[in-house]
Design a protein around this motif. Structure first.
Motif, PDB file in Angstrom:
ATOM      1  N   ARG A  96       0.835  -1.213   0.000  1.00  0.00           N
ATOM      2  CA  ARG A  96       0.000   0.000   0.000  1.00  0.00           C
ATOM      3  C   ARG A  96       0.864   1.255   0.000  1.00  0.00           C
ATOM      4  O   ARG A  96       0.638   2.193  -0.792  1.00  0.00           O
ATOM      5  N   GLU A 110      -8.378  -3.596   1.792  1.00  0.00           N
ATOM      6  CA  GLU A 110      -9.795  -3.927   1.768  1.00  0.00           C
ATOM      7  C   GLU A 110     -10.006  -5.293   2.418  1.00  0.00           C
ATOM      8  O   GLU A 110      -9.431  -6.291   1.993  1.00  0.00           O
ATOM      9  N   ASP A 323      -6.920  -7.350   1.002  1.00  0.00           N
ATOM     10  CA  ASP A 323      -6.315  -7.115  -0.311  1.00  0.00           C
ATOM     11  C   ASP A 323      -5.754  -5.702  -0.348  1.00  0.00           C
ATOM     12  O   ASP A 323      -6.295  -4.794   0.289  1.00  0.00           O
ATOM     13  N   ILE A 325      -5.277  -2.466  -2.606  1.00  0.00           N
ATOM     14  CA  ILE A 325      -5.921  -1.874  -3.780  1.00  0.00           C
ATOM     15  C   ILE A 325      -5.374  -0.455  -3.985  1.00  0.00           C
ATOM     16  O   ILE A 325      -5.170   0.285  -3.013  1.00  0.00           O
ATOM     17  N   GLU A 327      -5.025   2.878  -7.419  1.00  0.00           N
ATOM     18  CA  GLU A 327      -5.507   3.259  -8.748  1.00  0.00           C
ATOM     19  C   GLU A 327      -4.661   4.342  -9.404  1.00  0.00           C
ATOM     20  O   GLU A 327      -3.986   5.114  -8.732  1.00  0.00           O
ATOM     21  N   MET A 341      -8.170  -3.816 -14.630  1.00  0.00           N
ATOM     22  CA  MET A 341      -7.455  -4.248 -13.428  1.00  0.00           C
ATOM     23  C   MET A 341      -6.255  -5.123 -13.769  1.00  0.00           C
ATOM     24  O   MET A 341      -6.234  -5.844 -14.763  1.00  0.00           O
ATOM     25  N   GLY A 343      -3.160  -7.536 -11.494  1.00  0.00           N
ATOM     26  CA  GLY A 343      -2.874  -8.025 -10.148  1.00  0.00           C
ATOM     27  C   GLY A 343      -2.186  -9.369 -10.108  1.00  0.00           C
ATOM     28  O   GLY A 343      -1.774  -9.948 -11.113  1.00  0.00           O
ATOM     29  N   ARG A 384      -6.608  -0.044 -12.103  1.00  0.00           N
ATOM     30  CA  ARG A 384      -6.630  -0.430 -10.687  1.00  0.00           C
ATOM     31  C   ARG A 384      -5.809  -1.700 -10.475  1.00  0.00           C
ATOM     32  O   ARG A 384      -5.926  -2.659 -11.237  1.00  0.00           O
ATOM     33  N   GLY A 386      -4.897  -4.893  -7.892  1.00  0.00           N
ATOM     34  CA  GLY A 386      -5.382  -5.681  -6.762  1.00  0.00           C
ATOM     35  C   GLY A 386      -4.356  -6.741  -6.413  1.00  0.00           C
ATOM     36  O   GLY A 386      -3.995  -7.566  -7.262  1.00  0.00           O
ATOM     37  N   TRP A 388      -3.915  -9.794  -4.028  1.00  0.00           N
ATOM     38  CA  TRP A 388      -4.858 -10.627  -3.289  1.00  0.00           C
ATOM     39  C   TRP A 388      -4.162 -11.460  -2.224  1.00  0.00           C
ATOM     40  O   TRP A 388      -2.982 -11.807  -2.354  1.00  0.00           O
ATOM     41  N   SER A 398      -9.405 -12.643  -3.943  1.00  0.00           N
ATOM     42  CA  SER A 398      -9.996 -12.177  -5.202  1.00  0.00           C
ATOM     43  C   SER A 398     -11.478 -12.512  -5.270  1.00  0.00           C
ATOM     44  O   SER A 398     -12.289 -11.714  -5.766  1.00  0.00           O
ATOM     45  N   TYR A 401     -13.239  -9.906  -3.157  1.00  0.00           N
ATOM     46  CA  TYR A 401     -13.284  -8.608  -3.835  1.00  0.00           C
ATOM     47  C   TYR A 401     -14.333  -8.618  -4.940  1.00  0.00           C
ATOM     48  O   TYR A 401     -15.146  -7.694  -5.064  1.00  0.00           O
TER      49      TYR A 401
END
Length: 591
Positions: A96, A110, A323, A325, A327, A341, A343, A384, A386, A388, A398, A401
């Motif tokens: 993050r 998330e 997860d 996330i 953007e 997306m 990931g 975006r 992701g 997971w 996943s 989500y």
């Protein structure tokens, strides 16, 4: 003059009426199209490719790559990332923060729900004390309890193939160290464990299989785990000391020479991460050569004493999974609410640092976002990422989500189904679709190790073939040549595909992924190939960019109907001339 003017007006009205009707029909058609999601509209025959951006992404991704910086930070700085563990929490927070630092927006964690027990291996060692001394290569099985210090006991091998075999060991297991599992043949390593795919290999991948692959082996595997659970109950009731399992093999006999594979197969049950299914005694996985020595001594009736210390720690019974996330916001007023997306899964197993599974896919996805941020790309659609967690236990992150944002397939609640892992349960009803399901163009995934991208699996979405063929034409000098219509399984793109969203897994060079690193104690930074990862990030960045910039979203397959699968596969009735129904046959025989 008045007559001519009247005639002119009449003719004008006469010819204008069909034109007005045509305009009205066209307007109605346009209005109808305007209400459709763009993936349902006709796709252009020729893709509008920005080759200047291709070149910029190639330069940034190949010449200024930072993928190995992320790799060392994740694998060396954090280490193994078992779902529910403190290390995975650190990895969530680190990814993050890195995504924020590179310029992404809305970077956050998330919550996808409760997972189970948090667990960490602190130390494990195993040795033979008699008839000789030897140090053995072992790892604690995930979620194994601690031995609470060094313990010592006589070794015994259990030959258990069915429930009835347990009876002969009752009253004989107290204070014993139990070897559970047959000794497999250890063949010589006569093929390279590290190999790249050639044209013949790619031709096999591209060729669509006409016979569906049997999944019977999965149910057999679950039956073996169910039997192990019964063994565990017996061992606990008799106060055995510990269990030793032999490591499985890898491709081309790679599961030897000190390589051990430690995953869900190295436990006494699938749900060992849940408190109500906790393993009742310490469990270790042993290198096959070490296991073989003890096995042969016991078969020859030579007493063997084993000493071991399994030092593990639990962190709570109800840990949640998260997860990561983030953007790059879209800029087109009409398209910015649509999403593309990218990931991979952030979690790993615990015997090494999870470098190729799936640290590689994680850092490639991060590098995709860094490349696009470095180039200050202004995508039309939102891009975006992701990352997971819980993938190794059943795609939990996943699926969670996708269920929250896009849709889900209700699962059967029949008694025989509830006791199965979710990924094996039958559907309990039709697909439930949420509004945002129409706003995501595609999801791109990397989860087959450290190898470069050689192409892409279409997941049976034939409508993508012409599009992706044009996309990879300027990438052929990077080795990207293959497009396979195959449905490939086993990772997070399936969560998106299951609810009708185009989800794609890339074809990667196999290297030593399934032979030596996948879920093993050798899955470390040294197994990563810097050039391959830089190429993978470059190629994936171009796919993501193209998807974000197209006028239309990528075309889709028809919505899945999983609840009808069994009905569709059932044999046709009344196809054999002269055949009678079973109840009619029984009636005739009883007369």
């Amino acid at each position: 003059m008045r007559h001519h003017k009247l005639l002119s007006v009449t003719l004008l009205i006469y010819f204008a009426l069909p034109l007005a009707a045509a305009d009205k029909s066209k307007t109605t058609a346009n209005s109808s199209d305007a209400n459709k999601p763009s993936y349902e509209l006709p796709q252009p025959a020729k893709e509008n490719l920005d080759l200047n951006m291709y070149q910029q992404i190639r330069i940034e991704g190949l010449t200024h790559s930072h993928v190995m910086d992320y790799a060392s930070g994740l694998m060396d700085g954090i280490g193994p990332r078992l779902t529910g563990s403190p290390n995975l929490k650190r990895a969530n927070e680190w990814t993050r923060d890195q995504l924020t630092a590179m310029g992404c927006s809305n970077a956050h964690l998330e919550d996808w729900g409760e997972f189970g027990m948090g667990w960490q291996q602190l130390n494990t060692w195993t040795r033979m004390a008699s008839p000789d001394t030897a140090v053995f290569i072992t790892q604690a099985a995930p979620w194994s309890p601690s031995s609470n210090g060094a313990v010592s006991g006589q070794a015994i091998w259990l030959d258990v193939k069915k429930d009835e075999d347990l009876d002969k060991y009752k009253g004989k297991l107290g204070g014993k160290v139990v070897l559970l599992g047959d000794m497999r043949e250890v063949k010589p390593v006569d093929k390279p464990l590290f190999a790249r795919d050639d044209e013949k290999d790619l031709a096999k991948i591209v060729e669509y299989p006409l016979s569906p692959e049997s999944r019977d082996y999965i149910m057999e595997y679950m039956k073996r785990l169910e039997l192990r659970g019964k063994v565990a109950q017996l061992l606990a009731s008799e106060h055995a000391l510990a269990v030793i399992l032999p490591s499985r093999d890898g491709r081309d006999n790679g599961g030897s020479g000190g390589t051990i594979f430690v995953d869900s197969g190295g436990s006494l049950g699938w749900y060992s991460y849940q408190r109500e299914h906790v393993q009742p005694l310490p469990v270790v996985i042993m290198a096959i050569e070490n296991y073989g020595r003890v096995y042969r001594l016991l078969k020859a009736n030579v007493p063997v004493t084993i000493e071991l210390n399994v030092d593990t720690k639990f962190f709570g019974d109800h840990e949640h999974g998260f997860d990561t996330i983030a953007e790059i916001p879209g800029t087109d007023p009409k398209l910015k609410d649509e999403v593309v997306m990218v990931g991979g899964h952030l979690d790993s197993w615990a015997s090494a640092t999870g470098a190729t599974d799936n640290g590689a896919g994680t850092v490639v996805a991060m590098e995709v976002m860094r490349i696009l941020n470095a180039l200050q790309v202004k995508p039309r659609r939102t891009i975006r990422i992701g990352l997971w967690t819980g993938e190794e236990q059943g795609l939990f992150g996943s699926i969670g989500y996708v269920k929250l944002h896009f849709g889900y397939v209700p699962l059967s609640t029949a008694p025989d189904q509830v006791k199965l892992p979710e990924w094996l349960r039958k559907p309990g009803g039709p697909l439930v679709v949420k509004p945002d399901q129409q706003k995501i163009s595609a999801y791109f995934n990397v989860d087959n190790g450290s190898g470069k991208i050689l192409g892409v699996y279409l997941q049976e979405n034939v409508a993508e073939y012409s599009i992706f063929t044009q996309w990879i034409e300027p990438l052929k000098d990077l080795g990207v040549t293959a497009i396979s219509v195959r449905n490939t399984e086993g990772t997070d793109h399936e969560s998106f595909d299951a609810v009708g969203i185009p989800g794609f897994q890339f074809i990667q060079d196999k290297l030593d992924y399934s032979s030596r690193t996948h879920h093993s104690n050798m899955d470390t930074y040294e197994r990563l190939q810097p050039g391959d990862l830089a190429q993978a990030a470059t190629v994936e960045a171009i796919f993501v960019y193209n998807t974000a910039m197209r006028d239309q979203m990528l075309p889709r397959k028809p919505l899945p109907r999983p609840e009808l699968e069994e009905q569709r596969k059932a044999p046709l009735k009344n196809t054999m001339p002269g055949a009678v129904e079973a109840d009619q046959k029984d009636t005739k025989q009883s007369q």
